[in-house]
Design a protein around this motif. Structure first.
Motif, short mmCIF file in Angstrom:
data_model
loop_
_atom_site.label_atom_id
_atom_site.label_comp_id
_atom_site.label_asym_id
_atom_site.label_seq_id
_atom_site.Cartn_x
_atom_site.Cartn_y
_atom_site.Cartn_z
N GLY A 18 41.16 83.70 53.55
CA GLY A 18 41.17 85.16 53.55
C GLY A 18 41.00 85.69 54.96
N GLN A 19 40.46 86.90 55.05
CA GLN A 19 40.19 87.55 56.33
C GLN A 19 38.71 87.92 56.36
OE1 GLN A 19 43.34 90.63 55.97
NE2 GLN A 19 44.09 89.83 57.92
N PHE A 20 38.11 87.81 57.56
CA PHE A 20 36.66 87.93 57.64
C PHE A 20 36.25 88.76 58.86
CE2 PHE A 20 37.88 83.95 55.70
CZ PHE A 20 37.10 83.90 54.55
N ALA A 21 34.98 89.21 58.84
CA ALA A 21 34.40 89.94 59.96
C ALA A 21 32.89 89.75 59.95
CB ALA A 21 34.75 91.42 59.88
N ILE A 22 32.29 89.88 61.12
CA ILE A 22 30.83 89.94 61.20
C ILE A 22 30.41 91.37 60.88
CG2 ILE A 22 28.80 89.70 62.66
CD1 ILE A 22 30.29 87.66 64.32
N LYS A 23 29.75 91.53 59.76
CA LYS A 23 29.28 92.86 59.37
C LYS A 23 28.09 93.28 60.22
CE LYS A 23 28.39 96.59 56.99
NZ LYS A 23 29.27 97.78 56.99
N ALA B 160 24.48 96.58 62.91
CA ALA B 160 25.65 96.43 62.04
C ALA B 160 26.75 97.39 62.47
CB ALA B 160 25.26 96.70 60.59
N ARG B 161 27.91 97.23 61.86
CA ARG B 161 29.02 98.16 62.08
C ARG B 161 29.61 98.56 60.75
NH1 ARG B 161 33.61 94.20 64.79
NH2 ARG B 161 33.23 92.36 63.51
N GLU B 162 30.31 99.70 60.74
CA GLU B 162 30.81 100.25 59.49
C GLU B 162 31.98 99.44 58.92
OE1 GLU B 162 29.34 102.61 57.80
OE2 GLU B 162 27.85 102.82 59.37
N LEU B 163 32.90 99.03 59.81
CA LEU B 163 34.10 98.28 59.40
C LEU B 163 34.94 99.06 58.38
CD1 LEU B 163 32.74 94.61 59.09
CD2 LEU B 163 34.10 95.60 60.93
N ILE B 164 34.98 100.37 58.57
CA ILE B 164 35.79 101.23 57.70
C ILE B 164 36.82 102.00 58.53
CG2 ILE B 164 35.74 103.21 56.12
CD1 ILE B 164 32.99 102.33 55.22
N ASP B 165 36.37 102.56 59.62
CA ASP B 165 37.23 103.34 60.51
C ASP B 165 37.37 102.59 61.84
OD1 ASP B 165 38.40 105.16 62.21
OD2 ASP B 165 37.14 106.85 61.60
N ALA C 204 24.12 97.08 54.09
CA ALA C 204 25.14 97.18 53.04
C ALA C 204 26.33 96.29 53.39
CB ALA C 204 25.60 98.63 52.89
N MET C 205 26.66 95.37 52.48
CA MET C 205 27.73 94.39 52.74
C MET C 205 29.08 94.98 52.34
SD MET C 205 26.05 91.72 53.93
CE MET C 205 26.49 90.04 53.49
N THR C 206 29.47 96.06 53.03
CA THR C 206 30.72 96.75 52.71
C THR C 206 31.57 96.88 53.96
OG1 THR C 206 29.64 98.89 53.11
CG2 THR C 206 29.66 98.08 50.84
N GLY C 207 32.87 97.06 53.75
CA GLY C 207 33.79 97.23 54.86
C GLY C 207 35.22 96.96 54.43
N GLN C 208 36.15 97.36 55.30
CA GLN C 208 37.56 97.19 54.98
C GLN C 208 38.36 96.61 56.14
OE1 GLN C 208 38.82 101.13 53.88
NE2 GLN C 208 37.38 101.29 52.18
N LEU C 209 37.73 96.46 57.30
CA LEU C 209 38.43 95.96 58.48
C LEU C 209 38.01 94.52 58.76
CD1 LEU C 209 38.02 99.07 60.81
CD2 LEU C 209 39.96 98.52 59.33
N PHE C 210 38.96 93.60 58.57
CA PHE C 210 38.65 92.17 58.75
C PHE C 210 39.70 91.58 59.69
CE2 PHE C 210 37.83 93.38 54.23
CZ PHE C 210 36.47 93.58 54.37
#
Length: 211
Positions: free
Chosen positions: A95-100, A115-120, A135-141
């Motif tokens: 898959g695709q991953f990121a450090i939250k 942490a970072r938002e990983l949304i915008d 919060a373990m959320t985000g959309q940018l990986f």
């Protein structure tokens, strides 16, 4: 039983188990499994009058999207850095991953969450969080497997006096100066794990990262 013989027997058993332990510390690859690797050093440059460099026992949060049984699913898992600041997670799906983000504890400051938002994309930067939970959320990986290795490389995160957080990411470190004056010269993360687990079945995949 002769005491000398018993001593030799026990010493031999100890040598046997110790020789095998380094390759057993990391689970062997499963079919379609990938190995996440990376390093994280957290330095504090004057925040609340603290100056420190932290490597050990940083809890790192990895999130992403993975393919399981033909379906895309969310992925989230915590891992902890070793004494040198390196971390890994074995046998994750493709898959695709990121450090939250990460959390650590420092005497005088208590628990810190970065942490970072990983949304915008415009807010794809680390910042200090006031909440107790990450919060373990985000959309940018942005990191995907290459030859079954998900490599986050070296990450140095700096928290400044004014609360601003800076993030430096490098494939290897050459004369990088920390807030304590220490100069870092480190090879790639893949080489570190290759040397740490030379007999592991992951070794061949790690060697491919060096090419």
């Amino acid at each position: 039983m002769d005491k000398r013989f018993l001593f030799i027997l026990l010493a031999g058993m100890s040598t046997f188990f110790n020789c095998g332990s380094s390759s057993q510390l990391i689970p062997e690859p499963i079919q379609n499994g990938n190995l996440i690797i990376g390093s994280l050093i957290f330095e504090i440059d004057g925040y609340q009058d603290q100056v420190a460099v932290i490597r050990r026992n940083i809890e790192v949060a990895i999130i992403g999207q993975v393919m399981v049984d033909g379906k895309m699913k969310s992925f989230s898992q915590w891992t902890t850095t070793d004494d040198d600041g390196y971390f890994y997670i074995p046998n994750v799906p493709t898959g695709q991953f990121a450090i939250k983000g990460f959390r650590t504890h420092l005497i005088g400051l208590g628990d810190l969450i970065i942490a970072r938002e990983l949304i915008d994309p415009r807010r794809n930067y680390f910042e200090i969080k006031r909440a107790d939970v990450l919060a373990m959320t985000g959309q940018l990986f942005d990191v995907s497997p290459r030859n079954q290795i998900v490599n986050f490389d070296h990450n140095i995160v700096t928290l400044y006096r004014n609360g601003i957080v800076d993030h430096l990411q490098r494939h290897w470190l050459e004369n990088v100066k920390l807030v304590t004056g220490e100069l870092l010269n480190s090879p790639s993360v893949a080489r570190y794990f290759l040397e740490k687990f030379p007999t592991s079945a992951w070794a061949n995949f790690l060697r491919l990262q060096l090419e």
